[in-house]
Write a protein that holds these residues in place. Structure first.
Motif, PDB file in Angstrom:
ATOM      1  N   GLU B   2       0.801  -1.234   0.003  1.00  0.00           N
ATOM      2  CA  GLU B   2      -0.048   0.057  -0.062  1.00  0.00           C
ATOM      3  C   GLU B   2       0.832   1.234   0.039  1.00  0.00           C
ATOM      4  N   ASN B   3       1.904   1.213   0.816  1.00  0.00           N
ATOM      5  CA  ASN B   3       2.829   2.459   0.781  1.00  0.00           C
ATOM      6  C   ASN B   3       3.726   2.833  -0.488  1.00  0.00           C
ATOM      7  N   LEU B   6       1.441   4.419  -2.646  1.00  0.00           N
ATOM      8  CA  LEU B   6       1.255   5.830  -2.254  1.00  0.00           C
ATOM      9  C   LEU B   6       2.515   6.838  -2.954  1.00  0.00           C
ATOM     10  N   LEU B  13       6.517  12.187  -2.024  1.00  0.00           N
ATOM     11  CA  LEU B  13       6.971  11.519  -1.287  1.00  0.00           C
ATOM     12  C   LEU B  13       8.289  10.723  -1.597  1.00  0.00           C
ATOM     13  N   LEU B  17      11.651  10.948  -0.096  1.00  0.00           N
ATOM     14  CA  LEU B  17      12.637   9.967   0.402  1.00  0.00           C
ATOM     15  C   LEU B  17      13.997   9.814  -0.275  1.00  0.00           C
ATOM     16  N   GLN B 261      15.923   4.565   3.225  1.00  0.00           N
ATOM     17  CA  GLN B 261      14.693   5.336   3.220  1.00  0.00           C
ATOM     18  C   GLN B 261      13.462   4.504   2.509  1.00  0.00           C
ATOM     19  N   GLY B 264      12.568   1.367   4.652  1.00  0.00           N
ATOM     20  CA  GLY B 264      11.646   2.048   6.003  1.00  0.00           C
ATOM     21  C   GLY B 264      10.311   2.506   5.457  1.00  0.00           C
ATOM     22  N   PHE B 265      10.089   3.007   4.363  1.00  0.00           N
ATOM     23  CA  PHE B 265       8.752   3.666   4.021  1.00  0.00           C
ATOM     24  C   PHE B 265       7.900   2.532   3.487  1.00  0.00           C
ATOM     25  N   GLY B 268       8.375  -0.886   6.194  1.00  0.00           N
ATOM     26  CA  GLY B 268       8.254  -0.427   7.713  1.00  0.00           C
ATOM     27  C   GLY B 268       9.659  -0.425   8.257  1.00  0.00           C
ATOM     28  N   ALA B 269       9.808   0.369   9.233  1.00  0.00           N
ATOM     29  CA  ALA B 269      11.056   0.558   9.941  1.00  0.00           C
ATOM     30  C   ALA B 269      11.716  -0.599  10.237  1.00  0.00           C
TER      31      ALA B 269
END
Lengths: 413, 299
Positions: B2-3, B6, B13, B17, B261, B264-265, B268-269
């Motif tokens: 999903e990210n 985005l 975004l 990043l 980056q 992580g985005f 997830g971190a």
């Protein structure tokens, strides 16, 4: 051979010192009760380990100066035997063993942090020695069936749940449905913060809120910009951060730098990270979960009101007491109360007395459930307002209304 | 997933990043220059690298507490760390220069533990940060923010890279360093004081790390036990880039920053570091395969 001789010499002189010490105190007291504690004086927990020790010391000193502990018809002074656990769990377990087996300690005060408590609890349990701890909030400590472990603090899943409640309350006040709210969270990947996450998740689910961000921050975090970019993109109605002091400091720092706008921000460890002193106006509006606040109206006979404890602590140690120090002091009071009610120094009797504790302290009410956690005291939520921590939730003790929503960065300062 | 979508929906975004990644990479590059240098010249894998970074941060903090402007902390940290690095060479490092790699790893690992505890004793285990008083730039309607202190780090990384290259190429000391790196024995025969060269190299490494640390405390946070992040990142960068390859160090540092980056985005971190190390393993394996193919060709 030489080293054995030296050891002998050491032992003799230590014994002589010990005798001298007990002779001096015998004038006023019938004996000494020794509590054992392994706290982190070096290593990564050394700041909070220091708060823990200062809390213990202040309470012990106060109890002794007010006549000590009355057990049956005798009065005892209490003292604490400390070791440095070096912030390593394995060392903590060793030291627990040493306190009990070698030093003959019959009652243990907890170390700092859940991880250390987790390492020591099996040892105290094995030797059936009670441990009253004040700094291990992890939920998993109370699912093991331990019978000798008692915790005076609220457990970790309650830490930020109150922020979710507050968010729901505010939504209703504005005529919105709590289930329309979204929650974003960044939680360090350690047992403590993951418990906090579980609490937030359960509460959000209860209200039907959606978790739009759910990141696990690595323990050795130095940058959380990827998480914050997500927060920018998804605009959660409530953003929660839990990553000990460094997570709190980093989040405030980077949210200000990257100008991440969220209407409500809640986190843990604000006071340990000293966000007000370090970040000034950037820390404004932040909600902080706390075990305790000096402005609460709790009080007891030994340490007085919460505010009096805070003043005495500051006079002694030159800094305002973080809640870690307050809860540690409360642990000592719980022991004193249990000794007096037990009327005996038998560990089993003391343990049973502890289990029946129903005590009011300056830190809050203490009553343990069958798992040993304190179920009487709620968590409080502060907000940073004009450079001060002000209690805003639960509404029952609130000193002020929550400031909401947080204005965008472009309108701040 | 999903990210990931985005990023395509809101390209700003993605830009953010990349920007964050490159700026983060610049600071990693600074920490990695010295590691490449010390590894190449002295054959030492310097595990204490991250502690020099953190120590630099504490020096910068001290400078600002003494009332000097915050940005003065960067050169001050470099100067102080050069002296400390030199001293450290004279006390410890010179004993391990000719030993095998394992000895140097152990010795510098020990040093890093010692330094962590010393910093903890001296400065406390609190998380510290320093506000340099610089602001943030905005682009693309506020969607992309660029912290000016990170840009300063980026510029500094570039300046130091150029200066280092020129220094190595043109100055007497630079030439001596290169000669020593090629063959220490031959360099000694030709009259180069290799001991001095080593001490200078090690001091230079600590100095660059110190400057990086001053930037870290201004852009992020530091505490005494945080050094390992920078050691591990430097190690990764140098392994990917190869020794003595300055442009390679910069490229791989930027790559690492951006990869972190994006990982992580999108993932997830929690997968940020895992992804970077997977990438490292993949690069090493593919490089090994390429080399094997070349070897076959040579036969």
């Amino acid at each position: 051979m030489k080293s054995i001789k030296n050891l002998g010499l050491c032992l003799t002189s230590a014994a002589a010192l010990g005798m001298a010490a007990s002779a001096a105190s015998a004038a006023e007291f019938d004996g000494t009760i020794t509590l054992g504690a392994a706290v982190s004086l070096t290593g990564k927990y050394s700041t909070n380990g220091g708060h823990t020790k200062n809390g213990y010391d202040l309470a012990v000193e106060r109890v002794n100066s007010m006549g000590g502990v009355e057990v049956g018809d005798k009065t005892y002074r209490i003292e604490v035997k400390y070791y440095d656990d070096e912030s390593t769990p394995a060392r903590g377990a060793q030291l627990a063993e040493r306190l009990i087996k070698q030093d003959g300690v019959k009652y243990v005060l907890g170390p700092y942090s859940s991880g250390m408590t987790k390492a020591m609890a099996p040892v105290t349990e094995k030797y059936e020695v009670p441990m009253v701890e004040a700094n291990g909030a992890s939920r998993s400590l109370f699912t093991q069936g331990y019978e000798y472990l008692f915790a005076v603090l609220s457990t970790s899943e309650q830490y930020l749940a109150s922020a979710v409640d507050l968010r729901a309350e505010l939504a209703e006040k504005e005529g919105e449905k709590p289930s329309d709210m979204t929650v974003g969270g960044a939680f360090e990947n350690d047992p403590f913060s993951q418990d906090i996450r579980a609490g937030v998740l359960a509460d959000a689910e209860g209200y039907g809120m959606e978790m739009v961000i759910d990141d696990k921050l690595p323990p050795e975090i130095n940058d959380m910009s990827s998480t914050l970019i997500k927060a920018k993109a998804k605009n959660p109605d409530l953003f929660v951060v839990s990553g000990h002091s460094k997570g709190a400091a980093l989040a405030i720092r980077q949210m200000a730098d990257m100008q991440v706008n969220v209407p409500m921000l809640a986190m843990t460890h604000c006071d340990a990270a000293q966000i007000i002193q370090k970040f000034g106006s950037d820390a404004e509006y932040t909600l902080c979960a706390s075990q305790w606040a000096p402005s609460l109206s709790y009080s007891d006979d030994y340490l007085g009101k919460a505010s009096e404890f805070a003043a005495d602590f500051e006079a002694e140690y030159d800094y305002a007491p973080p809640y870690q120090a307050a809860e540690s002091a409360a642990a000592v009071l719980v022991y004193v109360d249990a000794f007096e009610r037990a009327g005996s120094l038998e560990p089993k009797a003391v343990r049973d007395a502890l289990a029946e504790t129903d005590l009011m302290t300056f830190y809050g009410p203490v009553r343990f459930d069958e798992t040993g956690k304190n179920v009487a005291k709620p968590m409080v939520l502060y907000q940073v307002q004009d450079g001060e921590y002000v209690v805003v939730a639960p509404t029952k003790w609130a000193a002020a209304d929550v400031r909401y929503p947080i204005p965008p960065w472009s309108e701040r300062k | 997933m999903e990210n990931l979508l985005l990023i395509f929906e809101a390209p700003a975004l993605g830009v953010q990043l990349v920007v964050e990644g490159i700026l983060l990479g610049a600071i990693f590059a600074l920490a990695a220059y010295g590691m490449a240098l010390v590894w190449g010249v002295m054959n030492i894998i310097n595990i204490v690298q991250g502690e020099w970074v953190i120590l630099g941060g504490f020096v910068a903090l001290g400078v600002s507490q003494a009332g000097a402007p915050e940005l003065l902390g960067i050169p001050a940290a470099a100067v102080v760390l050069f002296a400390i690095g030199w001293l450290c060479y004279r006390l410890v490092i010179f004993r391990i220069v000719d030993r095998d790699l394992f000895t140097s790893i152990l010795a510098t690992f020990g040093l890093s533990i010692l330094l962590q505890q010393l910093m903890n004793e001296l400065f406390g285990s609190d998380v510290r940060t320093l506000d340099p008083g610089l602001g943030t730039w905005f682009m693309m309607g506020g969607m992309v923010s660029i912290s000016q202190v990170k840009v300063l780090g980026f510029v500094l990384a570039g300046v130091i890279a150029v200066a280092l290259t020129l220094f190595m190429r043109n100055s007497r000391m630079g030439q001596a360093i290169r000669a020593t790196a090629q063959d220490a024995r031959a360099a000694r025969i030709l009259g180069i004081d290799t001991d001095r060269v080593y001490a200078f190299t090690y001091g230079l490494n600590a100095a660059i790390c110190g400057a990086a640390g001053a930037l870290v405390v201004m852009a992020f946070t530091i505490h005494p036990y945080q050094g390992l992040i920078y050691t591990v990142r430097s190690f990764t960068i140098v392994v990917v880039a190869g020794l003595g390859n300055l442009p390679g160090v910069i490229a791989s540092a930027f790559g690492l920053g951006v990869a972190e980056q994006f990982a992580g985005f999108t993932l997830g971190a929690e997968y940020q570091n895992a992804f970077v190390f997977l990438l490292l393993v993949a690069i090493l394996i593919s490089r090994n395969m390429l080399l094997q193919r070349q070897r076959k060709y040579l036969k």
